[in-house]
Design a protein around this motif. Sequence first.
Motif, mmCIF file in Angstrom:
data_model
loop_
_atom_site.group_PDB
_atom_site.id
_atom_site.type_symbol
_atom_site.label_atom_id
_atom_site.label_comp_id
_atom_site.label_asym_id
_atom_site.label_seq_id
_atom_site.Cartn_x
_atom_site.Cartn_y
_atom_site.Cartn_z
ATOM 1 N N GLY A 73 0.694 -1.246 0.162
ATOM 2 C CA GLY A 73 -0.081 0.038 -0.052
ATOM 3 C C GLY A 73 0.764 1.176 -0.028
ATOM 4 O O GLY A 73 0.223 2.345 0.232
ATOM 5 N N GLY A 74 2.193 0.961 -0.181
ATOM 6 C CA GLY A 74 2.881 2.496 -0.086
ATOM 7 C C GLY A 74 4.220 2.256 -0.927
ATOM 8 O O GLY A 74 4.440 1.445 -1.719
ATOM 9 N N THR A 75 5.286 2.676 -0.310
ATOM 10 C CA THR A 75 6.467 2.414 -0.703
ATOM 11 C C THR A 75 7.110 1.204 -0.446
ATOM 12 O O THR A 75 8.006 0.718 -1.341
ATOM 13 C CB THR A 75 7.535 3.726 -0.102
ATOM 14 O OG1 THR A 75 7.261 3.873 1.309
ATOM 15 C CG2 THR A 75 7.529 4.765 -1.003
ATOM 16 N N GLY A 222 0.706 7.998 6.692
ATOM 17 C CA GLY A 222 2.169 7.653 6.234
ATOM 18 C C GLY A 222 2.251 8.334 4.926
ATOM 19 O O GLY A 222 2.226 9.342 4.792
ATOM 20 N N THR A 223 2.366 7.212 3.957
ATOM 21 C CA THR A 223 2.345 8.030 2.705
ATOM 22 C C THR A 223 1.206 8.643 2.255
ATOM 23 O O THR A 223 0.983 9.767 1.792
ATOM 24 C CB THR A 223 2.631 6.780 1.578
ATOM 25 O OG1 THR A 223 3.976 6.033 2.027
ATOM 26 C CG2 THR A 223 2.996 7.299 0.090
ATOM 27 N N GLY A 224 0.188 7.986 2.556
ATOM 28 C CA GLY A 224 -1.246 8.437 2.521
ATOM 29 C C GLY A 224 -1.849 8.428 3.956
ATOM 30 O O GLY A 224 -1.109 8.527 5.004
ATOM 31 N N SER A 289 -0.641 14.075 4.089
ATOM 32 C CA SER A 289 0.149 12.977 4.247
ATOM 33 C C SER A 289 1.641 13.093 3.722
ATOM 34 O O SER A 289 2.118 14.169 3.144
ATOM 35 C CB SER A 289 -0.461 11.664 3.560
ATOM 36 O OG SER A 289 -0.363 11.895 2.146
ATOM 37 N N GLY A 290 2.323 12.275 4.049
ATOM 38 C CA GLY A 290 3.900 12.093 3.873
ATOM 39 C C GLY A 290 4.310 12.197 2.334
ATOM 40 O O GLY A 290 5.443 12.990 2.154
ATOM 41 N N MET A 291 3.277 11.695 1.599
ATOM 42 C CA MET A 291 3.826 11.951 0.221
ATOM 43 C C MET A 291 4.120 13.276 -0.295
ATOM 44 O O MET A 291 4.850 13.515 -1.069
ATOM 45 C CB MET A 291 2.951 11.116 -0.766
ATOM 46 C CG MET A 291 3.147 11.160 -2.059
ATOM 47 S SD MET A 291 2.413 9.736 -3.154
ATOM 48 C CE MET A 291 2.612 10.433 -4.637
ATOM 49 N N ASP A 411 -0.896 4.798 13.262
ATOM 50 C CA ASP A 411 0.237 4.120 12.630
ATOM 51 C C ASP A 411 0.599 4.873 11.444
ATOM 52 O O ASP A 411 -0.198 5.684 10.712
ATOM 53 C CB ASP A 411 0.040 2.652 12.356
ATOM 54 C CG ASP A 411 1.299 1.938 12.321
ATOM 55 O OD1 ASP A 411 2.461 2.673 12.515
ATOM 56 O OD2 ASP A 411 1.612 0.696 11.739
ATOM 57 N N GLY A 412 1.731 4.717 10.789
ATOM 58 C CA GLY A 412 2.383 5.212 9.461
ATOM 59 C C GLY A 412 3.518 6.078 9.931
ATOM 60 O O GLY A 412 3.708 6.792 11.047
ATOM 61 N N GLY A 413 4.539 6.216 8.873
ATOM 62 C CA GLY A 413 5.944 6.898 9.089
ATOM 63 C C GLY A 413 5.725 8.091 9.493
ATOM 64 O O GLY A 413 6.588 8.617 10.147
ATOM 65 N N LEU A 414 4.603 8.920 9.092
ATOM 66 C CA LEU A 414 4.754 10.246 9.265
ATOM 67 C C LEU A 414 4.427 10.526 10.739
ATOM 68 O O LEU A 414 5.089 11.302 11.529
ATOM 69 C CB LEU A 414 3.550 10.899 8.322
ATOM 70 C CG LEU A 414 3.379 12.280 8.699
ATOM 71 C CD1 LEU A 414 4.557 13.273 8.081
ATOM 72 C CD2 LEU A 414 2.011 12.839 7.924
HETATM 73 P P1 ADP Z 1 3.401 3.131 3.871
HETATM 74 O O1 ADP Z 1 2.382 4.615 4.215
HETATM 75 O O2 ADP Z 1 3.909 3.680 2.737
HETATM 76 O O3 ADP Z 1 2.706 2.056 4.110
HETATM 77 P P2 ADP Z 1 4.781 4.123 6.285
HETATM 78 O O4 ADP Z 1 3.913 3.929 7.100
HETATM 79 O O5 ADP Z 1 6.273 3.237 6.572
HETATM 80 O O6 ADP Z 1 4.467 3.500 4.827
HETATM 81 O O7 ADP Z 1 5.177 5.628 5.796
HETATM 82 C C1 ADP Z 1 6.071 6.148 4.896
HETATM 83 C C2 ADP Z 1 5.979 7.708 5.068
HETATM 84 O O8 ADP Z 1 6.263 8.095 6.075
HETATM 85 C C3 ADP Z 1 6.798 8.173 3.950
HETATM 86 O O9 ADP Z 1 6.254 8.061 2.626
HETATM 87 C C4 ADP Z 1 7.081 9.533 4.409
HETATM 88 O O10 ADP Z 1 6.410 10.315 3.987
HETATM 89 C C5 ADP Z 1 6.918 9.500 6.010
HETATM 90 N N1 ADP Z 1 7.900 9.463 6.862
HETATM 91 C C6 ADP Z 1 8.962 8.296 6.775
HETATM 92 N N2 ADP Z 1 10.078 8.948 7.837
HETATM 93 C C7 ADP Z 1 9.769 9.981 7.905
HETATM 94 C C8 ADP Z 1 10.499 11.080 9.033
HETATM 95 N N3 ADP Z 1 11.519 10.844 9.441
HETATM 96 N N4 ADP Z 1 9.704 12.077 8.892
HETATM 97 C C9 ADP Z 1 8.488 12.472 8.560
HETATM 98 N N5 ADP Z 1 8.143 11.739 7.355
HETATM 99 C C10 ADP Z 1 8.646 10.544 7.446
#
Ligand code: ADP
Length: 465
Positions: A73-75, A222-224, A289-291, A411-414
């Motif tokens: 679902g993302g990167t 996260g990405t979204g 979102s992070g993207m 949850d999510g990277g952002l």
């Molecule tokens: P996905 O949403 O793709 O499933 P993740 O939940 O791991 O994956 O989120 C990844 C996204 O989180 C990246 O695209 C980025 O935008 C964001 N991200 C990751 N690390 C960081 C960081 N250190 N600071 C800000 N944003 C981040």
Amino acid sequence: AERKRKVGAVIEDVERTLSTPTALLRGISDAMVTEMERGLRGDIHAAVKMLITYVDNLPTGNEQGLFYALDLGGTNFRVLRVQLGGKEKRVVRQQYNEVSIPPHLMVGTSMELFDFIAAALSKFVETEGDDFHLPVGRQRELGFTFSFPVNQTSISSGTLIKWTKGFSINGAIGEDVVSELSKAMERQGLDMKVTALVNDTVGTLAGGRYVDNDVVAAIILGTGTNAAYVEHANAIAKWTGLLPKSGNMVINTEWGSFKSDKLPLSEFDKAMDFESLNPGEQIYEKMISGMYLGEIVRRILLKLAHDASLFGDVVPPKLEQPFVLRTPDMSAMHHDSSHDLNIVGVKLKDIVGVADTSLEVRYIARHICDIVAERAARLAAAGIFGILKKLGRDKLPSGGGKMPRTAIALDGGLYEHYKKFSSCLESTLTDLLGEDVSSSVVTKLANDGSGIGAALLAASHSQYA
Ligand code: ADP
Ligand code: MG
């Protein structure tokens, strides 16, 4: 001095158009609730789809056995196996592997994408050790986390509505993603059955509930971005089937597609949207979102370079390139608290190609990150507040009874890595809820809860259960 005046004017303009006063956020929350209600009625013009997930029971803790999960679902995509030991032993053992998706596969054919995934899964299954136990004669079972909008037709089938987050694959729309995956697994000679198809928000909700009984909603940043929550089945007007015994149904809101004229949409948002793979769509997601956050910052810096010569007489060519400034880099700049803003300086040099920036320019760059991140975090908080309103958990019980504890899994990277983003989100939510109510609402990081959650749902929907 003339340059300074111009810089100041552009920044003021940016601050004004991206501002999110609390009263505006309340209006946005209300608009979110209105759209959620329309979505539940099946109004085709609803801004949020409110997808029925066929998940009418969340994990209880009794789940047992070996299950696999696959998260796409993302990167990255992840594969996971987990040995569940029931009420007492819980997660006995788990292993996972993460593989990044080659960019060309995100815009290729669906067969290539699914073959790549099935091959990685098959490889992972081959490494299953003796500490995982599959009863003789049983087929391995998988929970498939697929984080794109899907029209679910049962717990283990559903057709893709559209791609988002930079994926653009011809031919997959309208196809059953479980059957696509199953065919690819067959081509790999992998004997495995998909028993649950879930969105990452639903997986996170399930994983969150497994560790905390009060979890009623899950948010992905996260990405979204997206959210899922537990709705009363009888509040879902478009549901025509039998009411589930539990009386509940998990709804995947697909809130990333939310739009409202209350959203503070700037010229930068409009231009980014116009040039995107999916213009006019996922407007809320594109502000949050992070993207996209780094890209919005880049567009503002570019305007400052163009209109106010922020980086000198020439506009740095690298700054013209879409998506060169990624959100993790934005986050690194934003968190730079050194006296000389050294990290901001390094990022501007490496990414924008301008060596020797003045302290003032670095300060401005960091300030732009702050404006964009703050708007995103506050808009996300408004969405969460909307869900709490929809659930009636935004105020003290009218009868004067005790306020139930409410937990929200995030949850999510952002959310996980961007500290200033997550703390702004949390303080904004507290602000919207007020002190009394917010003391019984907890947000918690459900780190990779969606993988375990999908495995748990695969277990509760096992063909052997
Ligand atoms: P996905 O949403 O793709 O499933 P993740 O939940 O791991 O994956 O989120 C990844 C996204 O989180 C990246 O695209 C980025 O935008 C964001 N991200 C990751 N690390 C960081 C960081 N250190 N600071 C800000 N944003 C981040
Ligand atoms: Mg994810």
